[in-house]
Design an enzyme around this catalytic site. Sequence first.
Site, PDB file in Angstrom:
ATOM      1  N   ARG A  49       0.853  -1.182   0.000  1.00  0.00           N
ATOM      2  CA  ARG A  49       0.000   0.000   0.000  1.00  0.00           C
ATOM      3  C   ARG A  49       0.892   1.235   0.000  1.00  0.00           C
ATOM      4  O   ARG A  49       1.715   1.412   0.893  1.00  0.00           O
ATOM      5  CB  ARG A  49      -0.925   0.002   1.230  1.00  0.00           C
ATOM      6  N   HIS A 101      -3.053  11.034   0.474  1.00  0.00           N
ATOM      7  CA  HIS A 101      -2.672  10.721   1.858  1.00  0.00           C
ATOM      8  C   HIS A 101      -2.096  12.003   2.477  1.00  0.00           C
ATOM      9  O   HIS A 101      -0.895  12.136   2.675  1.00  0.00           O
ATOM     10  CB  HIS A 101      -1.651   9.577   1.866  1.00  0.00           C
ATOM     11  N   GLU A 110      -7.636   8.449   5.743  1.00  0.00           N
ATOM     12  CA  GLU A 110      -8.073   9.112   6.973  1.00  0.00           C
ATOM     13  C   GLU A 110      -8.581  10.542   6.771  1.00  0.00           C
ATOM     14  O   GLU A 110      -8.049  11.484   7.363  1.00  0.00           O
ATOM     15  CB  GLU A 110      -6.931   9.132   7.999  1.00  0.00           C
ATOM     16  N   ASN A 166      -7.611   1.944   9.344  1.00  0.00           N
ATOM     17  CA  ASN A 166      -6.350   2.096  10.061  1.00  0.00           C
ATOM     18  C   ASN A 166      -6.678   2.030  11.541  1.00  0.00           C
ATOM     19  O   ASN A 166      -7.376   2.897  12.067  1.00  0.00           O
ATOM     20  CB  ASN A 166      -5.701   3.447   9.764  1.00  0.00           C
ATOM     21  N   TYR A 201      -5.166   1.462  15.492  1.00  0.00           N
ATOM     22  CA  TYR A 201      -3.995   1.359  16.364  1.00  0.00           C
ATOM     23  C   TYR A 201      -4.361   1.265  17.838  1.00  0.00           C
ATOM     24  O   TYR A 201      -3.715   0.560  18.597  1.00  0.00           O
ATOM     25  CB  TYR A 201      -3.113   2.613  16.220  1.00  0.00           C
ATOM     26  N   GLU A 204      -3.806  -0.158   7.890  1.00  0.00           N
ATOM     27  CA  GLU A 204      -2.650   0.186   8.728  1.00  0.00           C
ATOM     28  C   GLU A 204      -2.846  -0.389  10.112  1.00  0.00           C
ATOM     29  O   GLU A 204      -3.958  -0.349  10.658  1.00  0.00           O
ATOM     30  CB  GLU A 204      -2.483   1.710   8.914  1.00  0.00           C
ATOM     31  N   TRP A 215       1.905  -0.923   9.251  1.00  0.00           N
ATOM     32  CA  TRP A 215       2.523   0.403   9.162  1.00  0.00           C
ATOM     33  C   TRP A 215       3.747   0.354  10.059  1.00  0.00           C
ATOM     34  O   TRP A 215       3.575   0.288  11.273  1.00  0.00           O
ATOM     35  CB  TRP A 215       1.580   1.516   9.636  1.00  0.00           C
TER      36      TRP A 215
HETATM   37  C1  GBH Z   1      -1.813   7.150  10.479  1.00  0.00           C
HETATM   38  O1  GBH Z   1      -2.209   8.198  11.284  1.00  0.00           O
HETATM   39  C2  GBH Z   1      -1.395   7.759   9.177  1.00  0.00           C
HETATM   40  O2  GBH Z   1      -2.219   7.342   8.100  1.00  0.00           O
HETATM   41  C3  GBH Z   1       0.033   7.529   8.867  1.00  0.00           C
HETATM   42  O3  GBH Z   1       0.417   8.435   7.880  1.00  0.00           O
HETATM   43  C4  GBH Z   1       0.843   7.640  10.125  1.00  0.00           C
HETATM   44  O4  GBH Z   1       2.207   7.624   9.872  1.00  0.00           O
HETATM   45  C5  GBH Z   1       0.456   6.485  11.017  1.00  0.00           C
HETATM   46  O5  GBH Z   1      -0.917   6.428  11.225  1.00  0.00           O
HETATM   47  C6  GBH Z   1       1.142   6.480  12.368  1.00  0.00           C
HETATM   48  O6  GBH Z   1       0.768   7.560  13.136  1.00  0.00           O
HETATM   49  O7  GBH Z   1      -6.995  10.893  18.377  1.00  0.00           O
HETATM   50  O8  GBH Z   1      -5.710  10.414  20.331  1.00  0.00           O
HETATM   51  O9  GBH Z   1      -5.498   9.031  18.390  1.00  0.00           O
HETATM   52  C7  GBH Z   1      -3.174   7.814  12.173  1.00  0.00           C
HETATM   53  C8  GBH Z   1      -2.802   7.947  13.540  1.00  0.00           C
HETATM   54  C9  GBH Z   1      -4.599   9.385  14.206  1.00  0.00           C
HETATM   55  C10 GBH Z   1      -2.504   9.234  15.344  1.00  0.00           C
HETATM   56  C11 GBH Z   1      -4.934  10.578  15.018  1.00  0.00           C
HETATM   57  C12 GBH Z   1      -2.827  10.413  16.139  1.00  0.00           C
HETATM   58  C13 GBH Z   1      -4.570  11.697  17.000  1.00  0.00           C
HETATM   59  C14 GBH Z   1      -4.488  11.430  18.429  1.00  0.00           C
HETATM   60  N1  GBH Z   1      -3.168   9.224  14.094  1.00  0.00           N
HETATM   61  N2  GBH Z   1      -4.244  10.506  16.261  1.00  0.00           N
HETATM   62  S1  GBH Z   1      -5.733  10.363  18.907  1.00  0.00           S
END
Ligand code: GBH
Length: 494
Positions: free
Chosen positions: A85, A130, A176, A316, A318, A391, A440
Site C-alpha cells: 500500500r 494521503h 483518513e 487504520n 492502532y 494500517e 505500518w
Molecule cells: C496514520 O495516522 C497515518 O495514516 C500515517 O500516515 C501515520 O504515519 C500512522 O498512522 C502512524 O501515526 O486521536 O488520540 O489518536 C493515524 C494515527 C490518528 C494518530 C490521530 C494520532 C490523533 C491522536 N493518528 N491521532 S488520537
Amino acid sequence: FLKGTADTNYNTPFPSNFLFGTASSSYQFEGAYLSYGKGLSNWDVFTHEPGNVVDGSNGDIAVDHYHQYLEDLGFMDDIGVNSYRFSISWARILPKGRFGTVNRAGINHYNKLINALLLKGIEPFVTLAHFDIPQEIEDRYGAWLSPEIQKDFKYYADVCFKAFGDRVKYWVTFNEPNVGVIRSYRSGVFPPARCSGSFGNCSSGDSEKEPFIAAHNKILCHAAAVHLYRTKYQKRHGGSIGIVMNAVWYEPISDSMEDKQAVARAQAFYMNWFLDPIILGRYPTEMQEILGSNLPAFSKNEVKKLKNGLDFLGINHYSSFYIKDCMFSSCDQGPGISKTEGFAFRTAQRDGLFIGKPTTVDWLYVYPQGMEKIVMYLKERYNNIPMYITENGLGEVEHQNSTIEGLLNDVKRVDYMSSYLHALGTAMRNGADVRGYFAWSLLDNFEWTDGYTIRFGLCHVDYSSLKRTPKLSATWYKDYIAKNRRAARTCTDA
Ligand code: GBH
C-alpha cells in the site's frame, strides 16, 4: 479426514487470497521533493515554516524511497508480502493541479514502481490522497473549504485511473479524511493550520464550522471519483475502489446509558461522519441533532451519487480509548466537551487504570481486543462490507539513550502485531469479511508533526546514511506470513 488434519495442525483464519502487506505514503517516504518536475505540496510549504514540526525536520529527503524503491521492494520480497500500500503524490503528477500540465516524469516513476511490484507478484494498493495536495490548490481557492476542489480531485483521479488502472486493482480515494479535517481545520496542527478559540493557536479559521465544510467536500470528492471509476473504468479494469478511515475503538467508561450513548456520538463524530454518507447516503443522526445548520446538507442528486459508494472499507486501527458522557453530566475542561466532538470526552484511564498497555507514543495504548471489536462493529453497521486493515503497527519514540541494538530488537512491536492479528483472526472466524492486513510501516519514516522522532518501521532507517536494517519484527512478520499462507494452501488443496 483432510479437513480434520488441517484443523488440528495449524488453523489459520486467513484465506489463501488474503493480502499481507506493508503500507507507506508519498510525503512520508519519497523525498525528491522538488526533483523530476514535482510541484510544491502543502506539506512542503508547511514543514519549511519554522515551528510546525517538533524536530524542525521535513520530508525533503524523507527515506529517499523515490530513488531507493527497488531496494525497498527487495525487503518486501524477502518478507514475503503479496501487496504494497502506497500513495501517489498529487503534486508529482499534477504540479499545479488542473491549472497546469501532467508531469510525465511523475507518471513514469509510478509506472516503474507498479511494474516492479507486479514483476515480484506484489499487488499495488494505491491511495490517491494521503494528506499531501498541490499547494496551488490551497493558494487558488482554499482547497477543501471550496466545492471547487471536486473538479481538481476528479481530474487527478481520472489521470491516475487512465495511467495506472490497467495494473492497479485496488484504489483508495482518501487516507483518513477524518484525521485530515480534524487536524487541518479543528486543532490546526496540519496545513493549512486553521482553527479558532480554545481548539488551538491559529491566525484564522473556525473550528466549529470548517471541519464540517471540509469533510463535506471530501465526501463529494470521494463520490465523484467513485462515480468516475465505476462508469468509465471498472468494467474494463476489473478493480475496486474504497476509502481508508482512522478507526479508534471506544469503550464506555461505565455501564450507564449516558456513557454508552456518548460512545455512539464519539463514533458518529469521528468515523461514521464519513462512512454513513458514503454508504447510507446521510450524515449520522447524532451529528444532525447536535450540529443543526452547522452541518452542510446533501442535495437529492448528491445523495443518489453517494449511496453505496464503497467497494471496500479500509481501516487504520492502532488504539482504543474510554469515552465519558459530557452532554448529560458535567465534564472538566478538556477536549470532547465541545459539540464538535459530540460532547464525548475521551480518556485513556478508568479508576486510574489504563485501557491497555501504555506505549512511548502518547495516543497509542495496546488493547488488541479493540481490533476485534471495531471490525465486528463495522461488520454489523455496514452489512458486512469487505474490509482491509490498511494500517496497524506500533510506534516507538526515540530517546537520547536509544541504542541501535534496542531499536532492532523490537520485541514490543512483535507482541503488538501478533496480538492484534490474533484478535483480527477472531473477528474473521466470527464472520467478518476481512481481506487484507498492512503493517505500518515497512521503514521508519517521517511521522508528520513528530518528524523523525517516532519510529514505526519493520526496518530501521539510519537517517544520516539512509541505510535500512531489518528489525526483529521484519523476521517475525516473514515467519508469520509463511506460516499462515502455507496453512491456507494446504486447506485449499484438501
Ligand atoms: C496514520 O495516522 C497515518 O495514516 C500515517 O500516515 C501515520 O504515519 C500512522 O498512522 C502512524 O501515526 O486521536 O488520540 O489518536 C493515524 C494515527 C490518528 C494518530 C490521530 C494520532 C490523533 C491522536 N493518528 N491521532 S488520537
